[in-house]
Design an enzyme around this catalytic site. Structure first.
Site, mmCIF file in Angstrom:
data_model
loop_
_atom_site.group_PDB
_atom_site.id
_atom_site.type_symbol
_atom_site.label_atom_id
_atom_site.label_comp_id
_atom_site.label_asym_id
_atom_site.label_seq_id
_atom_site.Cartn_x
_atom_site.Cartn_y
_atom_site.Cartn_z
ATOM 1 N N TYR A 73 0.183 0.604 -2.911
ATOM 2 C CA TYR A 73 0.552 2.011 -2.934
ATOM 3 C C TYR A 73 -0.439 2.846 -3.727
ATOM 4 C CZ TYR A 73 4.982 0.334 -1.131
ATOM 5 O OH TYR A 73 5.939 -0.250 -0.365
ATOM 6 N N LYS A 74 -1.180 2.221 -4.663
ATOM 7 C CA LYS A 74 -2.146 2.983 -5.440
ATOM 8 C C LYS A 74 -3.300 3.464 -4.570
ATOM 9 C CE LYS A 74 -1.101 0.580 -9.753
ATOM 10 N NZ LYS A 74 -1.654 -0.242 -10.846
ATOM 11 N N VAL A 75 -3.588 2.741 -3.483
ATOM 12 C CA VAL A 75 -4.716 3.090 -2.633
ATOM 13 C C VAL A 75 -4.263 3.902 -1.438
ATOM 14 C CG1 VAL A 75 -6.592 2.154 -1.246
ATOM 15 C CG2 VAL A 75 -5.954 1.039 -3.395
#
Length: 878
Positions: free
Chosen positions: A26-28
């Site tokens: 989800y960070k990317v």
């Protein structure tokens, strides 16, 4: 500092995903968002014919299934539920009429599933009428409210979808102004990246998409979906199938260029069609508070014990008894062959592709028109020609950087749709990974007799009777389904989890009914007359008789066995021959084994009884010793206590720890000693004038702590300070494992930093430079810094010169809160942090030996040698 942060990675994080699996980062990529926009008009609550559920009830069942599925498969996705056309209004800003936000855009939980369950059925319809009601419709306000949900979300969003459930093709009743406003708002939503999908339901008179919703929904993602969603959903199964096909975004494993020739490239994406479903990894929790725990890995030098950075670590390979050391760049260069991509080699007939060539799960190839214009047209032409000529394309594939090249076969696949014009099989190429010559194995199968034509014909009839249409999506994994049903029951406070039917269990009754006498006919053709499929062949004719016959021969065999034991061997052998002829030989062996086993058990019981009697008689002789110990020491419950020690007599002690605690006055030295010994003594009224040693057994390990006076201050003279420094080393003989330098956590002021450095320099001056590496700075009064001031943050920001402490001492400092008013669990956690660091030092460095102790040892050895020599001379004269 970034290098250090990258080094302290989390051990619980999963390893790199295998090829064919996609990790949810989800960070990317951001989080997937899904908003259900449900029509709450009166038409939605009309039940169908023959008692079929209403459109609203079907919608709630679909929403509930999506909720439970995302909790299992995608717990990080964000989902919202919004009703429009309601009488009552509810939204975060209270700005829209006839819009009711039932669930905000956030992660799912068990409470939301229960709330959706409450809206199902007849009770759910009444609850919806009481809570929301039905009134005018303004789709523009509803779309605007959904846009605000996306905008107000603080998390990074990835794929955004909006599903509209309605049975009205004219939601505004022909009002052109509201229609135009809704179309404008839908266009604004689509420009922000929101994909709008229509899940239209059946109504009397049909549903015409072209009247209004054709200009509202998003265009299909590819040309193959044009004209496929025109028919409304009449049944719950159709609606669930359509929602499931739309709720998941197509995510590529890799985007590659398929090179057909010089300068001819086609942009394609690789998709995983089937990935093995697994249970979620277990989360480790702290036993006392049920909070998730995280473990970290650190690498130390085996000789010096210093912490190693990633840049200080190299890799090596042993070849020919020689260690080949390589840098990281060299390892990457060895792994890399070419840039990722597909290169066409040629075409082969489909007959050349064998079943045993599939060495790993296949993936799916589909064109990416956004990457290279014209890719869809060229890809479609290649697919059509391969299907016409019944050939597959042979390619060289490198899916990712540093991946080795593979031979793959691109097998063409036709498009298939069901009766509802829903695509069941997409058009494209299945990528089959082919083996190399090194992967093939030459097998030597055992020689078995060939079946006769009659046996083959009979088996052909059996196979024909048992044929059925197989669909992999019709069979669910019973283990995973039962696992998640149990979790769902615990989360939703259900008394009993839902029953799971094991669909892969063969239905024996139906199989027997279909086959009839064919099975017995096949047995008669293949197996011999005395074949027993349940075990070995029959030992004698008596085994096939009745129970009475078997019981009679069992009694006879046992009597023969007992009688033959009393006879000489000359008579015993004819009896055995008689048993072999009559079929009682198996009974003979069976009875003899039973009797032998019973005799062995009897002997074992006698042996254990003798041992138990010996233990009781031995312990009774020393039974008087325990009351005497209790009376002398005043202890109880198996413990001996004195002023400085508490020992458990029933458990052996582990290897002890010796440590010296130094620090300035007011730094929290006494509190740290109390924390280590798990014994809270009152603060002395007068300052400590000489070093004292206190001992205690903490969790089965003897801990010796030498508490010192103010060695680092100016209240004592230099001579006294030097004398007490040597005395505390002698008290910790043969040497301390660690010296705890206790001080208040330095603030950001320059003066505090200089005081901390002065304390360390003074400690090194008192004990010598050899103590470096055994000194652990302990920073107290952590409660005064605030919760956000953690040790990691202080190291990263170098607050108070903490990193300077590390460089001078060679050890990482520890931040503790040693207040006496803390809870026992907090004191225990602080104690184990410090003891863990001391144990780590003991393993890596052993104990510290002072120069004074070395001289004492040399003098002792010299004195022992002199006395031994003198004693030897006296013995010679005598």
């Amino acid at each position: 500092m970034a290098e250090w942060n990258a080094y302290f990675r989390n051990e619980d994080d999963g390893e790199a995903q295998e090829d064919g699996e996609q990790a949810e980062d989800y960070k990317v990529t951001g989080r997937d968002c899904l908003v259900f926009l449900v029509d709450a008009s009166k038409e939605m609550f009309i039940k169908g014919e023959d008692g079929e559920p209403s459109n609203f009830d079907m919608t709630m069942q679909v929403v509930r299934s999506v909720y439970t599925r995302k909790i299992i498969s995608s717990p990080g996705d964000l989902v919202a539920l919004v009703f429009y056309g309601t009488k009552h209004s509810q939204d975060p800003t209270n700005s829209f009429k006839h819009v009711y936000v039932y669930h905000n855009l956030s992660e799912l939980g068990a409470k939301r599933v229960q709330q959706v369950d409450a809206l199902r059925g007849a009770k759910g319809a009444r609850l919806a009428a009481e809570t929301m009601g039905s009134d005018e419709t303004s789709l523009c306000d509803a779309l605007w409210c959904c846009a605000n949900l996306y905008r107000d979300c603080k998390l990074r969003l990835g794929h955004k979808r909006l599903f509209i459930f309605t049975c009205r093709d004219q939601p505004h009743g022909g009002d052109s102004v509201k229609d135009r406003q809704a179309r404008t708002q839908a266009s604004d939503l689509r420009e922000t990246g929101v994909v709008i999908e229509l899940m239209h339901l059946m109504k009397a008179g049909g549903f015409d998409v072209s009247v209004f919703f054709r200009d509202v929904v998003s265009p299909p993602e590819d040309e193959s979906e044009l004209g496929m969603q025109l028919e409304p959903c009449e049944k719950l199964e159709d609606l669930q199938k359509r929602v499931r096909a739309k709720e998941q975004k197509k995510r590529t494993m890799a985007r590659l260029n398929l090179r057909l020739g010089e300068g001819v490239n086609v942009a394609v994406g690789m998709y995983a069609i089937a990935v093995a479903a697994r249970k979620a990894n277990a989360i480790k929790l702290y036993r006392e508070s049920n909070e998730p725990v995280r473990s970290k890995t650190r690498t130390f030098h085996t000789q010096t014990g210093s912490l190693l950075l990633p840049s200080e670590i190299k890799k090596a390979q042993v070849y020919g008894n020689k260690q080949i050391v390589m840098e990281k760049d060299e390892v990457d260069a060895i792994k890399k062959f070419e840039d990722p991509g597909l290169v066409l080699i040629g075409f082969k007939a489909m007959e050349k592709l064998k079943v045993h060539h599939h060495i790993r799960p296949a993936v799916f190839l589909y064109p990416e028109e956004d990457e290279v214009k014209g890719s869809s047209c060229l890809f479609s032409a290649l697919l059509t020609k391969c299907l016409e000529r019944n050939v597959f394309a042979l390619c060289r594939c490198i899916s990712r950087r540093n991946n080795p090249p593979r031979f793959v076969a691109l097998v063409p696949q036709r498009e298939e749709v069901d009766e509802g014009k829903v695509q069941t099989t997409p058009p494209g190429f299945n990528v089959i990974y082919l083996p190399y010559a090194d992967d093939l194995r030459n097998l030597d199968p055992p020689q078995t007799p060939c079946a006769s034509p009659a046996q083959v014909d009979k088996m052909r009839e059996i196979v024909h009777k048992l044929r059925f249409q197989y669909r992999s999506e019709a069979f669910e994994n019973p283990v995973i389904q039962q696992h998640y049903r149990n979790l769902e029951a615990l989360a939703l406070d259900m008394t009993v989890p839902d029953h799971i039917e094991d669909l892969i269990m063969p239905k024996v009754d139906q199989i027997d009914q279909r086959l009839g006498p064919l099975v017995q006919d096949f047995k008669d053709l293949v197996y011999p007359a005395d074949y027993n499929p349940a075990g070995k062949r029959k030992a004698g004719w008596w085994l096939g008789g009745s129970n009475v016959q078997m019981g009679a021969y069992t009694v006879v065999g046992y009597l023969l066995y007992r009688f033959s034991q009393t006879l000489p061997a000359v008579i015993r052998w004819p009896i055995r021959v008689f048993c072999s002829v009559t079929g009682l030989s198996a009974l003979w062996g069976w009875v003899s084994r039973i009797v032998g086993t019973l005799r062995g058990i009897q002997s074992l019981c006698k042996w254990l009884s003798r041992i138990w009697k010996s233990i009781k008689s031995f312990s009774s002789k020393f039974h008087w010793l325990l009351p005497v110990i209790r009376a002398v020491t005043g202890s109880s419950d198996g413990y001996v206590e004195n002023e400085n020690m508490r020992v458990n007599l029933s458990s052996p002690l582990k290897a002890g720890l010796r440590l010296i605690v130094v620090g300035p006055a007011g730094g929290g030295r006494t509190s740290v000693v109390n924390t280590l010994l798990d014994h809270w003594a009152e603060e002395p009224e007068e300052a400590l004038l000489e070093s004292t040693i206190r001992r205690a057994v903490v969790d089965g390990r003897e801990v010796s702590v030498v508490d010192t006076p103010d060695l680092l201050g100016t209240s004592l003279g230099r001579i006294i300070r030097a004398k007490e420094a040597l005395r505390c080393v002698q008290l910790a003989a043969p040497g301390p494992h660690a010296i705890l330098l206790v001080m208040q956590a330095p603030r950001s002021s320059k003066g505090a930093q200089q005081d901390a450095m002065r304390l360390i320099q003074t400690t090194l001056g008192l004990f010598g430079d050899g103590i470096r590496g055994h000194v652990i700075p302990v920073l107290t009064h952590a409660d005064r810094l605030g919760r956000r001031h953690t040790l990691e943050r202080m190291l990263n920001e170098d607050a108070g010169g903490v990193s300077g402490l590390t460089s001078l001492c060679g050890q990482r400092p520890e931040l503790v809160d040693a207040r006496p008013d803390r809870s026992p669990d907090e004191r225990k956690a602080a104690r184990w942090v410090l003891l863990g660091r001391i144990l780590e030092l003991k393993v890596l460095r052993g104990h510290f030996v002072h120069e004074l102790q070395r001289r004492d040892e040399r003098n002792r050895q010299q004195l022992l040698a002199d006395m031994t020599s003198a004693l030897g001379k006296n013995l010679e004269h005598k």
